[in-house]
Motif scaffolding. Structure first.
Motif, PDB file in Angstrom:
ATOM      1  N   LEU A 134      64.876  14.757  21.347  1.00  0.00           N
ATOM      2  CA  LEU A 134      63.552  15.094  22.004  1.00  0.00           C
ATOM      3  C   LEU A 134      63.824  15.941  23.181  1.00  0.00           C
ATOM      4  CD1 LEU A 134      60.634  15.944  21.790  1.00  0.00           C
ATOM      5  CD2 LEU A 134      60.278  13.530  22.372  1.00  0.00           C
ATOM      6  N   HIS A 135      64.416  15.105  24.075  1.00  0.00           N
ATOM      7  CA  HIS A 135      64.573  15.734  25.609  1.00  0.00           C
ATOM      8  C   HIS A 135      65.305  16.772  25.768  1.00  0.00           C
ATOM      9  CE1 HIS A 135      65.438  15.445  29.912  1.00  0.00           C
ATOM     10  NE2 HIS A 135      66.752  15.553  29.899  1.00  0.00           N
ATOM     11  N   GLN A 136      66.369  17.146  24.769  1.00  0.00           N
ATOM     12  CA  GLN A 136      67.082  18.410  24.908  1.00  0.00           C
ATOM     13  C   GLN A 136      66.357  19.458  24.536  1.00  0.00           C
ATOM     14  OE1 GLN A 136      70.781  17.950  23.087  1.00  0.00           O
ATOM     15  NE2 GLN A 136      71.450  20.015  23.449  1.00  0.00           N
ATOM     16  N   PHE A 137      65.580  19.357  23.298  1.00  0.00           N
ATOM     17  CA  PHE A 137      64.806  20.384  22.604  1.00  0.00           C
ATOM     18  C   PHE A 137      63.798  20.882  23.595  1.00  0.00           C
ATOM     19  CE2 PHE A 137      60.733  21.462  20.353  1.00  0.00           C
ATOM     20  CZ  PHE A 137      61.237  22.551  19.899  1.00  0.00           C
ATOM     21  N   LEU A 138      62.923  19.730  24.343  1.00  0.00           N
ATOM     22  CA  LEU A 138      62.042  20.165  25.423  1.00  0.00           C
ATOM     23  C   LEU A 138      62.355  20.894  26.646  1.00  0.00           C
ATOM     24  CD1 LEU A 138      59.744  17.132  25.135  1.00  0.00           C
ATOM     25  CD2 LEU A 138      59.395  19.315  24.185  1.00  0.00           C
ATOM     26  N   GLU A 139      63.824  20.555  26.964  1.00  0.00           N
ATOM     27  CA  GLU A 139      64.247  21.131  28.291  1.00  0.00           C
ATOM     28  C   GLU A 139      64.850  22.339  27.955  1.00  0.00           C
ATOM     29  OE1 GLU A 139      64.082  19.726  31.541  1.00  0.00           O
ATOM     30  OE2 GLU A 139      62.694  18.301  30.565  1.00  0.00           O
ATOM     31  N   SER A 140      65.468  22.764  26.831  1.00  0.00           N
ATOM     32  CA  SER A 140      66.350  23.868  27.068  1.00  0.00           C
ATOM     33  C   SER A 140      66.339  24.717  25.660  1.00  0.00           C
ATOM     34  CB  SER A 140      68.006  23.593  27.337  1.00  0.00           C
ATOM     35  OG  SER A 140      68.245  22.454  26.044  1.00  0.00           O
ATOM     36  N   SER A 141      65.780  24.222  24.564  1.00  0.00           N
ATOM     37  CA  SER A 141      65.719  24.985  23.241  1.00  0.00           C
ATOM     38  C   SER A 141      65.036  26.398  23.668  1.00  0.00           C
ATOM     39  CB  SER A 141      65.224  24.023  22.390  1.00  0.00           C
ATOM     40  OG  SER A 141      63.707  24.137  22.473  1.00  0.00           O
ATOM     41  N   PRO A 142      65.527  27.453  23.007  1.00  0.00           N
ATOM     42  CA  PRO A 142      64.793  28.762  22.955  1.00  0.00           C
ATOM     43  C   PRO A 142      63.415  28.548  22.463  1.00  0.00           C
ATOM     44  CG  PRO A 142      66.902  29.019  22.048  1.00  0.00           C
ATOM     45  CD  PRO A 142      66.943  27.514  22.179  1.00  0.00           C
ATOM     46  N   LEU A 143      62.923  27.895  21.456  1.00  0.00           N
ATOM     47  CA  LEU A 143      61.563  27.715  20.783  1.00  0.00           C
ATOM     48  C   LEU A 143      60.764  27.081  22.122  1.00  0.00           C
ATOM     49  CD1 LEU A 143      59.442  27.882  18.763  1.00  0.00           C
ATOM     50  CD2 LEU A 143      60.383  25.701  17.747  1.00  0.00           C
ATOM     51  N   SER A 144      61.197  26.255  22.829  1.00  0.00           N
ATOM     52  CA  SER A 144      60.408  25.390  23.809  1.00  0.00           C
ATOM     53  C   SER A 144      60.407  26.439  25.133  1.00  0.00           C
ATOM     54  CB  SER A 144      61.250  24.121  24.315  1.00  0.00           C
ATOM     55  OG  SER A 144      60.591  23.787  25.353  1.00  0.00           O
ATOM     56  N   MET A 145      61.363  27.243  25.015  1.00  0.00           N
ATOM     57  CA  MET A 145      61.073  28.105  26.263  1.00  0.00           C
ATOM     58  C   MET A 145      60.333  29.135  25.972  1.00  0.00           C
ATOM     59  SD  MET A 145      62.961  27.196  28.799  1.00  0.00           S
ATOM     60  CE  MET A 145      64.537  25.862  29.258  1.00  0.00           C
ATOM     61  N   ALA A 146      60.041  29.554  24.555  1.00  0.00           N
ATOM     62  CA  ALA A 146      59.180  30.768  24.417  1.00  0.00           C
ATOM     63  C   ALA A 146      57.712  30.251  24.500  1.00  0.00           C
ATOM     64  CB  ALA A 146      59.369  30.969  22.859  1.00  0.00           C
ATOM     65  N   ALA A 147      57.311  28.908  24.642  1.00  0.00           N
ATOM     66  CA  ALA A 147      56.096  28.571  24.775  1.00  0.00           C
ATOM     67  C   ALA A 147      55.315  28.778  26.456  1.00  0.00           C
ATOM     68  CB  ALA A 147      55.881  26.851  24.815  1.00  0.00           C
ATOM     69  N   GLY A 148      56.271  29.222  27.220  1.00  0.00           N
ATOM     70  CA  GLY A 148      56.002  30.121  28.385  1.00  0.00           C
ATOM     71  C   GLY A 148      55.013  29.168  29.171  1.00  0.00           C
ATOM     72  N   THR A 149      53.866  29.385  29.546  1.00  0.00           N
ATOM     73  CA  THR A 149      53.034  28.891  30.657  1.00  0.00           C
ATOM     74  C   THR A 149      52.619  27.491  29.863  1.00  0.00           C
ATOM     75  OG1 THR A 149      51.128  30.001  30.067  1.00  0.00           O
ATOM     76  CG2 THR A 149      52.424  30.829  31.719  1.00  0.00           C
ATOM     77  N   HIS A 150      52.436  27.171  28.451  1.00  0.00           N
ATOM     78  CA  HIS A 150      52.193  26.207  28.028  1.00  0.00           C
ATOM     79  C   HIS A 150      52.876  24.913  28.226  1.00  0.00           C
ATOM     80  CE1 HIS A 150      49.162  27.982  25.570  1.00  0.00           C
ATOM     81  NE2 HIS A 150      50.075  28.919  25.140  1.00  0.00           N
ATOM     82  N   ARG A 151      54.295  25.189  28.802  1.00  0.00           N
ATOM     83  CA  ARG A 151      55.318  24.135  29.208  1.00  0.00           C
ATOM     84  C   ARG A 151      54.812  23.269  30.295  1.00  0.00           C
ATOM     85  NH1 ARG A 151      60.420  24.216  28.002  1.00  0.00           N
ATOM     86  NH2 ARG A 151      61.182  23.476  29.980  1.00  0.00           N
ATOM     87  N   ALA A 152      53.590  23.805  30.939  1.00  0.00           N
ATOM     88  CA  ALA A 152      53.051  22.956  32.110  1.00  0.00           C
ATOM     89  C   ALA A 152      51.871  22.404  31.764  1.00  0.00           C
ATOM     90  CB  ALA A 152      52.563  23.870  33.175  1.00  0.00           C
ATOM     91  N   ALA A 153      51.620  22.358  30.308  1.00  0.00           N
ATOM     92  CA  ALA A 153      50.541  21.766  29.690  1.00  0.00           C
ATOM     93  C   ALA A 153      50.600  20.217  30.147  1.00  0.00           C
ATOM     94  CB  ALA A 153      50.054  22.057  28.417  1.00  0.00           C
ATOM     95  N   PRO A 154      49.695  19.345  30.208  1.00  0.00           N
ATOM     96  CA  PRO A 154      49.648  17.748  30.257  1.00  0.00           C
ATOM     97  C   PRO A 154      50.345  17.248  28.981  1.00  0.00           C
ATOM     98  CG  PRO A 154      47.594  18.453  31.135  1.00  0.00           C
ATOM     99  CD  PRO A 154      48.328  19.729  30.323  1.00  0.00           C
ATOM    100  N   LEU A 155      50.075  17.991  27.768  1.00  0.00           N
ATOM    101  CA  LEU A 155      50.513  17.308  26.556  1.00  0.00           C
ATOM    102  C   LEU A 155      52.309  17.552  26.405  1.00  0.00           C
ATOM    103  CD1 LEU A 155      50.664  15.965  23.873  1.00  0.00           C
ATOM    104  CD2 LEU A 155      49.853  18.120  22.735  1.00  0.00           C
TER     105      LEU A 155
END
Length: 404
Positions: free
Chosen positions: A153-174
């Motif tokens: 989960l840590h690796q997916f959130l930190e560096s996966s292309p899908l996670s990166m594609a979330a854009g500004t949502h990466r700063a969301a509290p969730l």
């Protein structure tokens, strides 16, 4: 399908009882699936228990993802949500659905290749707000979280292309709460970093119900650390105060209290969680949560019993220690008193013998004999006083050490 007729029927269900409403909404959701069409109505509330449109749409996408638990269907759900949910309700429903459907389909985590294939399609067809990528990120991330795959989960959130594609949502509290969840569970990440992420998510002004749930869950299931129980108890109590009818938060509070060995309070909290757990809705989730809560309740009762037994054992040991200490004091005092009596008796005998010898010595004058007898008596009296005084000091010192 005549969408207008179905929507009128759904509107009429609002007056039904909760159980009947749940069954009827599920029946209409299955009609949509059987006829291969998506619902066309709009959702204007987040009333999961009373809005028939919301319930029907939830059942529809639940069945779709249960039948095909893939990122492709999750993205279709995200697209439908963007088009058919009022803007004011969109964020709350997005989080509820993404995490809820992930938990239900947690046994089907997609491979890295499948995630990569889906990501290419998502990135190519997403809207400017990156809502589809964010929904898919939450969906896949919570599958990993539900299976306690912390490092993945840590690796997916930190560096996966899908996670990166979330854009500004990466700063969301969730999103940050999910990062904290991964950090708490990983043995490769420091506790300090995990707690910093937790604090960021927890104190975010726009934190949501889902943010609180994920953050508390990470704190509860992570690698044990000092003050874990106290932190969980404190923050879960805050969550219960904000959402007193939420059974999961009462469960988290019970877990924190259990870790702090506050078993009576933990028992009250877990009983509250069981009482608030609704008996309607998807039976699998209800039975799963009920079993989880009952398991925690049994652990609390066992801990409570062990604590009472340990307290009774400590009381018995302390009683025995006091009894033995009292006996030791009695023996010690008896020995000291014996020494004192023997010393005084010896002094008296020595005085009697010495004074008799002096008295029978005819070579001395009477004044000389009286002087010698007086000195002898004084010396023996001083000897007796030293013995008695020394015994008293020794007894007092020993008594003070025993008290300490």
């Amino acid at each position: 399908m005549d969408h207008e007729v179905v929507e009128q029927a759904l509107a009429a269900l609002a007056a039904s009882g909760s159980r009947q409403l749940d069954r009827d909404c599920d029946r209409y959701a299955r009609r949509y699936i059987d006829e291969g069409v998506e619902p066309q109505f709009e959702i204007r509330s987040t009333d999961f228990g009373g809005d028939p449109y919301f319930i029907c749409a939830d059942r529809y996408w639940n069945h779709r993802l249960t039948d095909e638990p893939t990122l492709h269907i999750a993205v279709e759900c995200a697209g439908w949500l963007r088009e058919h949910v009022a803007a004011g309700c969109r964020d709350a429903i997005r989080e509820k659905w993404a995490l809820g459907y992930a938990f239900i389909t947690r046994s089907s985590v997609e491979s890295l290749d499948e995630v990569a294939d889906a990501t290419r399609d998502i990135v190519a067809n997403d809207d400017r707000d990156c809502s589809r990528a964010y929904f898919a990120t939450l969906y896949h991330a919570d599958k990993l979280a539900a299976n306690f795959q912390f490092d993945e989960l840590h690796q997916f959130l930190e560096s996966s292309p899908l996670s990166m594609a979330a854009g500004t949502h990466r700063a969301a509290p969730l999103f940050i709460a999910l990062q904290a969840f991964a950090a708490f569970g990983s043995r490769r990440i420091t506790e300090e970093y995990a707690r910093s992420l937790f604090d960021r998510a927890w104190h975010a002004p726009d934190r949501t119900h889902a943010t609180i749930d994920v953050a508390l869950n990470g704190l509860a299931v992570g690698v044990p650390f000092d003050a874990q129980g106290e932190l969980l108890r404190t923050h879960a109590a805050e969550a219960v105060a904000a959402y007193p009818e939420n059974h999961i938060f009462h469960y988290r509070l019970a877990t924190g209290q259990y870790l702090c060995a506050a078993y009576d309070a933990a028992l009250d909290s877990i009983d509250a969680a069981l009482r608030l757990l609704p008996a309607i809705g998807w039976r699998v989730s209800h039975e799963l949560l009920q079993g989880q809560y009952l398991t925690k309740r049994e652990a609390i009762l066992n801990g409570r019993t062990e604590a009472h037994r340990a307290a009774a054992d400590r009381e018995r040991v302390q009683h025995h220690e006091h009894t033995i200490a009292g006996m030791a004091d009695t023996v010690r005092n008896s020995m000291l008193r014996t020494v004192e009596v023997v010393s005084v008796f010896a002094a008296i005998i020595a005085f009697a013998v010495g004074s008799l010898n002096v008295s029978l010595n005819g070579n001395l004058h009477l004044s000389e004999r009286l002087w010698i007898v007086t000195l002898l008596g004084a010396g023996l009296l001083l000897f007796a006083l030293l013995i008695v005084g020394g015994s008293w000091l020794i007894a007092r010192r020993l008594s003070g050490e025993h008290t300490d």
